[in-house]
Design a protein around this motif. Structure first.
Motif, mmCIF file in Angstrom:
data_model
loop_
_atom_site.group_PDB
_atom_site.id
_atom_site.type_symbol
_atom_site.label_atom_id
_atom_site.label_comp_id
_atom_site.label_asym_id
_atom_site.label_seq_id
_atom_site.Cartn_x
_atom_site.Cartn_y
_atom_site.Cartn_z
ATOM 1 N N GLY A 202 0.816 -1.203 0.000
ATOM 2 C CA GLY A 202 0.000 0.000 0.000
ATOM 3 C C GLY A 202 0.849 1.252 0.000
ATOM 4 O O GLY A 202 2.093 1.200 0.013
ATOM 5 N N ASP A 203 0.186 2.397 0.004
ATOM 6 C CA ASP A 203 0.902 3.670 -0.050
ATOM 7 C C ASP A 203 1.768 3.882 1.190
ATOM 8 O O ASP A 203 2.888 4.399 1.101
ATOM 9 C CB ASP A 203 -0.086 4.828 -0.195
ATOM 10 C CG ASP A 203 -0.807 4.791 -1.539
ATOM 11 O OD1 ASP A 203 -0.259 4.194 -2.484
ATOM 12 O OD2 ASP A 203 -1.907 5.355 -1.638
ATOM 13 N N LEU A 204 1.269 3.501 2.364
ATOM 14 C CA LEU A 204 2.050 3.687 3.581
ATOM 15 C C LEU A 204 3.323 2.855 3.547
ATOM 16 O O LEU A 204 4.407 3.341 3.886
ATOM 17 C CB LEU A 204 1.211 3.315 4.804
ATOM 18 C CG LEU A 204 1.946 3.375 6.148
ATOM 19 C CD1 LEU A 204 2.465 4.772 6.416
ATOM 20 C CD2 LEU A 204 1.048 2.909 7.272
ATOM 21 N N ALA A 205 3.218 1.608 3.114
ATOM 22 C CA ALA A 205 4.403 0.756 3.028
ATOM 23 C C ALA A 205 5.421 1.334 2.049
ATOM 24 O O ALA A 205 6.633 1.289 2.309
ATOM 25 C CB ALA A 205 4.005 -0.651 2.603
ATOM 26 N N MET A 206 4.950 1.884 0.948
ATOM 27 C CA MET A 206 5.870 2.462 -0.029
ATOM 28 C C MET A 206 6.630 3.642 0.565
ATOM 29 O O MET A 206 7.829 3.820 0.317
ATOM 30 C CB MET A 206 5.101 2.885 -1.281
ATOM 31 C CG MET A 206 4.468 1.730 -2.035
ATOM 32 S SD MET A 206 5.682 0.547 -2.661
ATOM 33 C CE MET A 206 6.484 1.547 -3.919
ATOM 34 N N ARG A 207 5.928 4.461 1.371
ATOM 35 C CA ARG A 207 6.606 5.593 1.995
ATOM 36 C C ARG A 207 7.621 5.135 3.034
ATOM 37 O O ARG A 207 8.738 5.654 3.096
ATOM 38 C CB ARG A 207 5.585 6.531 2.637
ATOM 39 C CG ARG A 207 4.714 7.280 1.659
ATOM 40 C CD ARG A 207 4.033 8.459 2.333
ATOM 41 N NE ARG A 207 3.186 8.051 3.441
ATOM 42 C CZ ARG A 207 1.898 7.752 3.325
ATOM 43 N NH1 ARG A 207 1.320 7.794 2.133
ATOM 44 N NH2 ARG A 207 1.186 7.400 4.370
ATOM 45 N N VAL A 208 7.246 4.159 3.830
ATOM 46 C CA VAL A 208 8.146 3.695 4.886
ATOM 47 C C VAL A 208 9.363 3.003 4.294
ATOM 48 O O VAL A 208 10.503 3.258 4.704
ATOM 49 C CB VAL A 208 7.394 2.748 5.837
ATOM 50 C CG1 VAL A 208 8.350 2.143 6.858
ATOM 51 C CG2 VAL A 208 6.285 3.495 6.550
ATOM 52 N N LEU A 209 9.161 2.130 3.318
ATOM 53 C CA LEU A 209 10.260 1.375 2.738
ATOM 54 C C LEU A 209 11.174 2.248 1.889
ATOM 55 O O LEU A 209 12.312 1.859 1.607
ATOM 56 C CB LEU A 209 9.709 0.227 1.890
ATOM 57 C CG LEU A 209 8.919 -0.832 2.666
ATOM 58 C CD1 LEU A 209 8.333 -1.857 1.712
ATOM 59 C CD2 LEU A 209 9.797 -1.514 3.704
ATOM 60 N N SER A 210 10.693 3.415 1.481
ATOM 61 C CA SER A 210 11.539 4.322 0.697
ATOM 62 C C SER A 210 12.531 5.068 1.576
ATOM 63 O O SER A 210 13.521 5.602 1.067
ATOM 64 C CB SER A 210 10.663 5.336 -0.056
ATOM 65 O OG SER A 210 9.829 4.685 -0.989
ATOM 66 N N ARG A 211 12.294 5.102 2.870
ATOM 67 C CA ARG A 211 13.194 5.815 3.765
ATOM 68 C C ARG A 211 14.518 5.087 3.883
ATOM 69 O O ARG A 211 14.578 3.868 4.000
ATOM 70 C CB ARG A 211 12.573 5.948 5.152
ATOM 71 C CG ARG A 211 11.308 6.777 5.173
ATOM 72 C CD ARG A 211 10.721 6.813 6.572
ATOM 73 N NE ARG A 211 9.495 7.591 6.630
ATOM 74 C CZ ARG A 211 8.752 7.733 7.716
ATOM 75 N NH1 ARG A 211 9.128 7.145 8.831
ATOM 76 N NH2 ARG A 211 7.654 8.453 7.685
ATOM 77 N N GLY A 212 15.590 5.867 3.897
ATOM 78 C CA GLY A 212 16.913 5.301 4.103
ATOM 79 C C GLY A 212 17.513 4.624 2.886
ATOM 80 O O GLY A 212 18.601 4.054 2.983
ATOM 81 N N ARG A 213 16.807 4.621 1.740
ATOM 82 C CA ARG A 213 17.368 4.017 0.536
ATOM 83 C C ARG A 213 18.424 4.936 -0.053
ATOM 84 O O ARG A 213 18.220 6.140 -0.179
ATOM 85 C CB ARG A 213 16.275 3.744 -0.500
ATOM 86 C CG ARG A 213 15.288 2.669 -0.065
ATOM 87 C CD ARG A 213 14.204 2.477 -1.113
ATOM 88 N NE ARG A 213 14.711 1.952 -2.360
ATOM 89 C CZ ARG A 213 14.765 0.653 -2.636
ATOM 90 N NH1 ARG A 213 14.365 -0.229 -1.752
ATOM 91 N NH2 ARG A 213 15.228 0.240 -3.792
#
Length: 367
Positions: A202-213
């Protein structure tokens, strides 16, 4: 004698009287020195009681280390109403309206006694409560409506589990949630479950997983997990973290059927999409033929939309295949391998129809 004492009081150490300006300057300097000393003592005491933020941070063992944010600490716009949300509406002294409402796919709710649906998507509960109150007041139903709205279930705060599980539905999200957690909540895998789970972020997971990349590329929206390896090894890396709004789909394994004159008729699951199943392997899973089997009259019933009845019949001579004089035939998902029995004349005359009727009620065997 008295004049000499008065003169001694007015003289300095050298015996000469001090200048008036010098005395005033010494007094001012003394007061300033005492003030500076007092301020310095106060600062020293305060510095001992409360160390500076820089000093405190520098002594922490994890200072300067960027930690990943746990998924349960990340907040979404969970107060906003979205389609398919379940709302609880309460209107004081109006029992006909006070109940639960499911937001339609179009984003509105239909309130009894009101003509038009009320848009709800994108609003917070307080805004929807105000909109309901205004509609009730405009309709002349309630003079001073007191309305409260609460989100009871929301797909933004849930993880959807679908596919080959015992109880596919939305599951509320609370704290850290993993793939095995939601499969367990869904009652485990169904008999026809395959070995792969597809996770759509979902959108929330995409935002969280994008952090720190380190790169600018987005994380994959769709991820697959090997359930067989996860269940056998318990590898934590395969037990993926889930976030509100994610969807887990457990894919169904291919099933083929062996019915008729065999010792163990039933449906058998393919381990994965790449497994090559053949007639001889299928007979081995069915624990061989019965002595009454008509070996040269067997057939495979396979779905084929281009055929008049939606299926095709592939004739098999099991006598020649078992003897190695004919090639082994492949068996695909949804195939029905039917072996007629010499004791059943009706099955011989109407083999295809009998095989389909038998296959509809067979037990699916998992390997």
């Amino acid at each position: 004698m008295g004049e000499e004492k008065m003169l001694a009081r007015k003289t300095n150490c050298s015996g000469s009287p001090p200048p008036p300006a010098l005395g005033r300057n010494l007094s001012v300097a003394l007061h300033a020195l005492l003030a500076v000393a007092a301020f310095g003592m106060f600062a020293l005491l305060r510095g001992q009681d409360a160390p500076s933020a820089r000093q405190e941070n520098s002594t922490r063992p994890d200072a300067g280390v960027l930690k990943p944010v746990p998924n349960f600490e990340v907040t979404a716009k969970e107060d906003f109403i979205s389609p398919d949300d379940l709302l609880e509406v309460y209107v004081v002294d109006v029992a006909e309206i006070s109940r639960e409402y499911r937001v339609s796919p179009g984003g509105s709710i239909t309130v009894p006694l009101l003509n038009d649906p009320i848009p709800a998507t994108g609003l917070v509960p307080a805004q929807l409560a105000q909109a309901i109150g205004e509609r009730l007041r405009a309709a002349g139903m309630v003079t001073n409506p007191q309305v409260t709205v609460a989100i009871k279930e929301s797909r933004l705060r849930c993880v959807a589990v679908t596919g080959a599980v015992s109880r596919p539905q939305l599951y509320p999200f609370s704290g850290r949630t993993t793939l095995l957690d939601v499969i367990s909540q869904a009652g485990g895998l169904a008999d026809e479950a395959g070995t792969t789970a597809v996770i759509t972020r979902g959108d929330l997971a995409m935002r969280v997983l994008s952090r720190g990349r380190r790169d600018e590329t987005e994380p994959p929206r769709v991820v697959t997990a090997d359930l067989k390896r996860l269940l056998e090894t318990g590898d934590s890396e395969l037990n993926l973290d889930l976030y509100p709004g994610d969807r887990v789909t457990v894919q169904r394994a291919g099933v083929f059927y062996v019915v008729g004159a065999v010792n163990r008729p039933g449906g058998f699951t393919l381990k994965n999409d790449r497994e090559e199943m053949t007639v001889l392997k299928a007979l081995a899973l069915a624990e061989d033929l019965k002595p009454t089997a008509i070996r040269n009259k067997a057939m495979i019933l396979r779905k084929n939309t281009r055929m008049p009845e939606g299926r095709e019949e592939i004739a098999l001579n099991l006598q020649r295949i078992l003897a190695g004089r004919a090639p082994d035939q492949p068996v695909k998902a949804d195939d029905i391998l039917f072996v007629p029995d010499s004791s059943s004349k009706r099955a011989m005359r109407r083999g295809a129809e009998a095989a389909i009727q038998i296959a509809t009620g067979v037990i699916i065997w998992r390997r």
